[in-house]
Structures are given as C-alpha cells and as structure tokens.
Design a protein around this motif. Sequence first.
Motif, PDB file in Angstrom:
ATOM      1  N   ASN A  37      33.324  39.330  38.527  1.00 37.38           N
ATOM      2  CA  ASN A  37      32.883  40.718  38.444  1.00 37.38           C
ATOM      3  C   ASN A  37      33.812  41.663  39.195  1.00 37.38           C
ATOM      4  O   ASN A  37      33.835  42.852  38.960  1.00 37.38           O
ATOM      5  CB  ASN A  37      31.476  40.868  39.028  1.00 37.38           C
ATOM      6  N   ASN A  38      34.572  41.094  40.113  1.00 34.22           N
ATOM      7  CA  ASN A  38      35.348  41.975  40.989  1.00 34.22           C
ATOM      8  C   ASN A  38      36.858  41.757  40.880  1.00 34.22           C
ATOM      9  O   ASN A  38      37.585  41.875  41.852  1.00 34.22           O
ATOM     10  CB  ASN A  38      34.897  41.780  42.440  1.00 34.22           C
ATOM     11  N   GLY A  39      37.299  41.346  39.669  1.00 34.84           N
ATOM     12  CA  GLY A  39      38.738  41.175  39.480  1.00 34.84           C
ATOM     13  C   GLY A  39      39.264  39.876  40.071  1.00 34.84           C
ATOM     14  O   GLY A  39      40.465  39.634  40.069  1.00 34.84           O
ATOM     15  N   GLY A  40      38.378  39.049  40.577  1.00 30.48           N
ATOM     16  CA  GLY A  40      38.816  37.758  41.134  1.00 30.48           C
ATOM     17  C   GLY A  40      39.105  36.762  40.014  1.00 30.48           C
ATOM     18  O   GLY A  40      39.198  37.134  38.838  1.00 30.48           O
ATOM     19  N   ILE A  41      39.185  35.525  40.417  1.00 32.24           N
ATOM     20  CA  ILE A  41      39.566  34.501  39.437  1.00 32.24           C
ATOM     21  C   ILE A  41      38.391  34.204  38.488  1.00 32.24           C
ATOM     22  O   ILE A  41      37.240  34.175  38.915  1.00 32.24           O
ATOM     23  CB  ILE A  41      40.080  33.253  40.188  1.00 32.24           C
ATOM     24  N   GLU A  42      38.714  34.025  37.216  1.00 39.98           N
ATOM     25  CA  GLU A  42      37.651  33.775  36.222  1.00 39.98           C
ATOM     26  C   GLU A  42      37.329  32.280  36.140  1.00 39.98           C
ATOM     27  O   GLU A  42      38.030  31.443  36.700  1.00 39.98           O
ATOM     28  CB  GLU A  42      38.107  34.267  34.845  1.00 39.98           C
ATOM     29  N   THR A  43      36.293  31.963  35.357  1.00 42.76           N
ATOM     30  CA  THR A  43      35.835  30.567  35.235  1.00 42.76           C
ATOM     31  C   THR A  43      36.722  29.797  34.256  1.00 42.76           C
ATOM     32  O   THR A  43      37.033  30.292  33.165  1.00 42.76           O
ATOM     33  CB  THR A  43      34.387  30.562  34.707  1.00 42.76           C
ATOM     34  N   GLN A  44      37.080  28.564  34.642  1.00 41.30           N
ATOM     35  CA  GLN A  44      37.790  27.697  33.688  1.00 41.30           C
ATOM     36  C   GLN A  44      36.802  27.353  32.575  1.00 41.30           C
ATOM     37  O   GLN A  44      35.656  26.988  32.882  1.00 41.30           O
ATOM     38  CB  GLN A  44      38.217  26.398  34.377  1.00 41.30           C
TER      39      GLN A  44
END
Length: 665
Positions: free
Chosen positions: A317-324
């Motif tokens: 939600n905050n520009g961090g890493i997305e889910t594999q």
Amino acid sequence: MEGVVDHLAFERNKAQFDVEEMKIVWAGSRQALEISDKMARLVASDPVFKKDNRAMLDRKELFKNTLRKTAYAWKRIIELRLSEQEAAMLRFFVDQPAFTDLHWGMFVPAIKGQGTEEQQQKWLPLAYKMQIIGCYAQTELGHGSNVQGLETTARFDPKTDEFVIHSPTLTSSKWWPGGLGKVSTHGIVYARLITDGRDYGVHGFIVQLRSLDDHLPLPGITVGDIGMKFGNGAYNSMDNGVLRFDHVRIPRNQMLMRVSQVTREGKYVQSNVPRQLVYGTMVFVRQTIVSDASTAMSRAVCIATRYSAVRRQFGSNNGGIETQVIDYKTQQARLFSLLASAYAFRFVGEWLKWLYMDVMKRLQANDFSTLPEAHACTAGLKSLTTSATADGIEECRKLCGGHGYLCSSGLPELFAVYVPTCTYEGDNTVLLLQVARHLLKTISQLGSGKKPVGTTSYIGRVEQLMRYRSNVQKGEDWLNPNAVLGAFEARAAKKVVLCAQNLSRFTNPEEGFQELSVDLVEAAVAHCQLIVVSKFIEKLQQDIPGKGVKQQLEVLCSIYALSLLCKHLGEFLSTGSINPKQASLANDQLRSLYSQVRPNAVALVDAFNYTDHFLGSVLGRYDGDVYPKLYEEAWKDPLNDSVVPDGYQEYVRPMLKQQLRNARL
Ligand SMILES: Cc1cc2nc3c(=O)[nH]c(=O)nc-3n(C[C@H](O)[C@H](O)[C@H](O)COP(=O)(O)OP(=O)(O)OC[C@H]3O[C@@H](n4cnc5c(N)ncnc54)[C@H](O)[C@@H]3O)c2cc1C
C-alpha cells in the motif's frame, strides 16, 4: 550454474533438503545424473544447437536447420564415441523433433520386436550405422485408431516370390508418419496381407522408399510432406509424410516374419512365437512416452515456478515491495499440484521401465500371464500422463500471466510440440476404452476363480472394497498412505463394478459398451490414477538418502493424491469411499501441504537439473533475471529491424493522409 547474479538465491537458501541428492532421485541414479548432466552441457555449449530463434524461422529454414542439427549430433556421437545411452541423451537435449526420433524410437524397435533373427541381422546393422533411415508407416488418411481398417494391400505373387504393395484408394494413402515426408529411405509399412486368395489382415513390411544414391522415390512411389502443423517451430521441424504405392514390388523376405510367415508357395503360417510378442514393443514405446511426460511437465513447472517467485503483484500500500505471486494460495494450488504430478509421473515412468524388463523376461520364459495386464496398464498410463501434461503445460502458461504467451517464455512451443502426444501412439480416449475393457474382463473372470495380477490385483478384494468406508477423522490422517490407497482403491473398484452392473442390463454387450463409454472412461481414469498414486507410495517405501529428500517427496506424494481427490470429489463421494467431512479435511490438509512446499519450491525445480538452453525460456532462467532479458528479446524480433515497418508507405501513410469527403463515418 549459469549467470553471475542469482536473483533467486534467497529462494534457494530457504530449501530444507539436499538438492544435489534430489537430482539423483530425479535422474534415477548417480550415473544417470552424470550422463544427463554431461550431455545437457555438451549441447548447451555448442552454438550449432542454438534454438532461440526457432519460432521465427520459415518452414524450409527450420527443416534445413533440423537436418543440420541431426547430422552434427550424429558426427559428435561418433567422434566422442558415445554409448547408446549417452547418444540418446544427447539427441534428447538437442530438443528438436526430427526423423531420427522415428528411426530410433519406432523403426529400430519394430524390426527388433517383429523381425526374425535373420531379418534383424540384415537390417539392424544398416539402421544402427544410419546407412538406411527408417520410419513407421501405419496410419492412413482414412484410418488411424482402427488399425484393422487400413486399406493398403500387400498381395503375394508366387510367380516372382514378391509382395505387391498397393494403395487402392485415396483414403489408403499413408498419412502422418514422421520422417517419411522428406528423409526416410525405408519404412515399416503396414498393409493387408493377401495370399492364397485370402485377406489375412494387417501385417508389417520393410519397404525401400527412396534411392540410396540420389534420394529420389523408387518407381511406383509417391511421397511428400503433409504440410504445416500447429504452432511456430514446434513439430514443424518434423517431415510428417504422405505416401502412395502403385503396385510396388518387394521380396517376400521383407515381410516382418517373427510372428507369422508366408511360405515360398504362398501359404500363410503362424510361427510358434505368440502374437503377444508385439505387446513387448508397445510396452517399450509407451514407457518412454510416460517418461517424456514427466520431462515435459517438469519443464513447464520449472519455468512457472521460477517465474512465480520473480513476479510480484499487489500487496503493497505504501510503495514498498509487492507480493511474489507464488505466495498466493490460488497460484500454489495450481502450481504445486503440477509440481507433484511431475514427480509422480517420473516415478511411475521409472516403474514402467522395470515392468518392461519383467515383461521381456517372462516372454523369454514363455510366460504370458501378465501381458494383458501390462499392456492395459501402459496404455492407461500413456493416456493419463500425456493428457495431464498437455493440460499442465497450458496451465503453466496461464500461471505466467501475459508473458507466458510470448514465444520467449518457451511455453507456447512446448505446448505445441507436446499436445499431439495425446493422439499418437493411440488416441487417449481410445486407449482408456481399452483399459476399461480389460477391467470389465478382470471383474467378469473373478467368478471363475481367475486371480487378477499386477496393477489390477486390488480387484481381487472387490467384495471388501465395495463395503469400504474411509476411517479418516482428522486432517493428518490423510497423510497416512493407507488412507489414501483405501479411498482410491474403493473409488476405482466401485466405478468398475457399477459399469459392469449397468452393462449387464443390455442384451447386446457391444451396444451397452458404446452407450456407457463415458462412464467406462471415468472408471479407467480412476484405475490409472490409483496406479500412479500407489507407485509413488511404493517409491517412498524405498530407502531414499539425503537430508530432507524423502520428507519433500512425502509432501509431494500427499499433494498429488489429495489434489486428485479434491478434483474428483464427486466420484469419491458418490461411491461412498469418503464422506463430506473427510473431503473437507482433505482440502484443509492440502492447504497446509502447499505451505510446506512453498519454501522448497524453487529448489524442487532446480532438482530437475535443466540447463537454460534446454528450458529455452526467458521466464524460467536459472538466475531469475527475467525483465532485462525479456526486454532484450523483444528487440531481436525481425519486426524491429527497422523503426518504420515495411508496408508503411503503401498502406499506413495513405490512410493517415487521405481526405475523406463521402464516407458515412
Ligand atoms: C504429430 C503426429 C505424429 C504422428 N506420427 C505417426 C507415425 O510416425 N506413424 C504413424 O503411422 N502414424 C502417426 N501419427 C498418426 C497417429 O498415430 C494417429 O493420428 C492416431 O493413432 C489417432 O488416430 P486417428 O487420427 O485416426 O484419430 P481418430 O481415431 O479418427 O480420432 C478422432 C476422434 O474419434 C474418437 N474415436 C475414435 N475411435 C473411437 C472409439 N472406438 N470410441 C470412441 N471414440 C473414438 C477419438 O477419441 C477422437 O476424438 C501421428 C499423428 C500425429 C498427430
């Protein structure tokens, strides 16, 4: 392995087992692993075997490229003095369908299986040295599955001691044989044997098709390629052919005479060698098809697993890493059941190798008691594994999202090259119906005290199985092999019994068989799934060394069985083999098993030991460096040779520049 930076290292570090030991289990033995590893690297490092532009070649270029590769492979086989096993592996890793597949895979085994000693001595040395190239010409334009319906004739002429091979109708044209179209010099041709005024049905003959000097078709022979097939590259490297005979004469001794002969006087005689001998060849060929299914499935799964670990979507939600994407349960359910199938097919293929040896040993000792069962079993396993693999490859394409549709993913070509396996060497539905016939026969013979053998022996316990109720009470109970076997045996036995009961209501059994064929196919599938599950379980009863290796295989075995159970839930419930509560427990257990595989997934596909060359996929790269390579690949397309495309001046620019006055738009 390949690459400098390993983008999947963090996945590999999670593995809870010894990958090198698993490689040995997958290959079958340390020696098999060493050979396959050596041959795979040999092919991968040689520029002649490059295949990354194959889907872009036109048919003629592709075909010539195939001839070049086969000739070069042959040269290397001789130069390096490779053994038969090494040579077969080298050809396998070249990974391009070619006439040699039929030469080694069908022509040579047919002569070995159906030729007399004398015939073998004459023809095999020529074939082994490739001084003749052979194909297997059975199917015709009008008939494939129904071999007895073939129309080509072989009429014996006692005056000249020859057979006259003839194609009496258009539909009798041979149609499909691989290697026939442009390359083969000889073929095993199947034709109706006519002698002494009688038609003795379909027999095999060795027929020379082309001159050994200038490659022109011999007089009376019309031969060519049948045209483009499904997909780009793929099976188009093969010259599937059409062949017609106009009264072509061959010496009498070119009929394959191991099982039956025609004498100089034209008398038809059965030799004392039993007809079942030909089953031996069929068991051999189908066993290799099952092994190849595990290879094709594992290849697709390797691509989809590595890419699923690289690909990320949502979850931030905050520009961090997305889910594999591999962490999504839906992705796991689809992918891990296929991963488990790849291993399951590997082990059932390994067992079939043993079965083939067993069949041959028994044949030599004149023991034919297990042959019908072995024959039905290989037919069923061929059908089951190839259908599941064809569907599995397509599922892997979808698991890779949009990029899976690009040729550079390797999946479209793998699919296109693989799918005809469901049709050749016996249409999969026709084969399942043969299995069903065998099951019905096995049931019907119980009354006379005939004990079912091998993979049908559970039918001997049919009365007990009809009363079977699973005693699973909690999720972990499903990890017990006996719980799984019990449910699969009960479902298969009850389905066959139900078919037999329904069939007995018909006055004409053949009519009943046709009418009930959909149910019969289902019963055959249930039986074949039981075989695969039970062979996986048997494998796990062996001593399997290596840290954590056996545990991983146990998880995969449970996934294979329980995912099938959930997929065919209706059958397990309607036969009363399990109840709804037990079904729900199986589903819960499956979810937990997926979580157990998750950290090991990448290592489990590494254990296949495939080189990047063999995989032929940007998405499945060992190093996971997908995006830069996808980007690079796109620019290699011939359409990108020029910035402005050919045709712009003729077709696009005039459209852009026209001044429309009268249009209704
Ligand atoms: C790529 C490729 C390579 C091949 N290579 C060779 C080769 O080297 N040599 C060779 O001789 N042949 C070869 N073949 C031919 C192949 O063996 C036949 O196509 C195969 O046996 C199927 O037969 P068919 O085409 O007659 O199918 P059909 O039997 O016409 O099948 C059509 C449909 O009818 C159904 N059907 C047929 N009979 C029944 C039945 N009794 N009950 C219910 N349903 C039925 C089938 O399930 C299928 O859905 C090749 C084919 C392909 C595609």
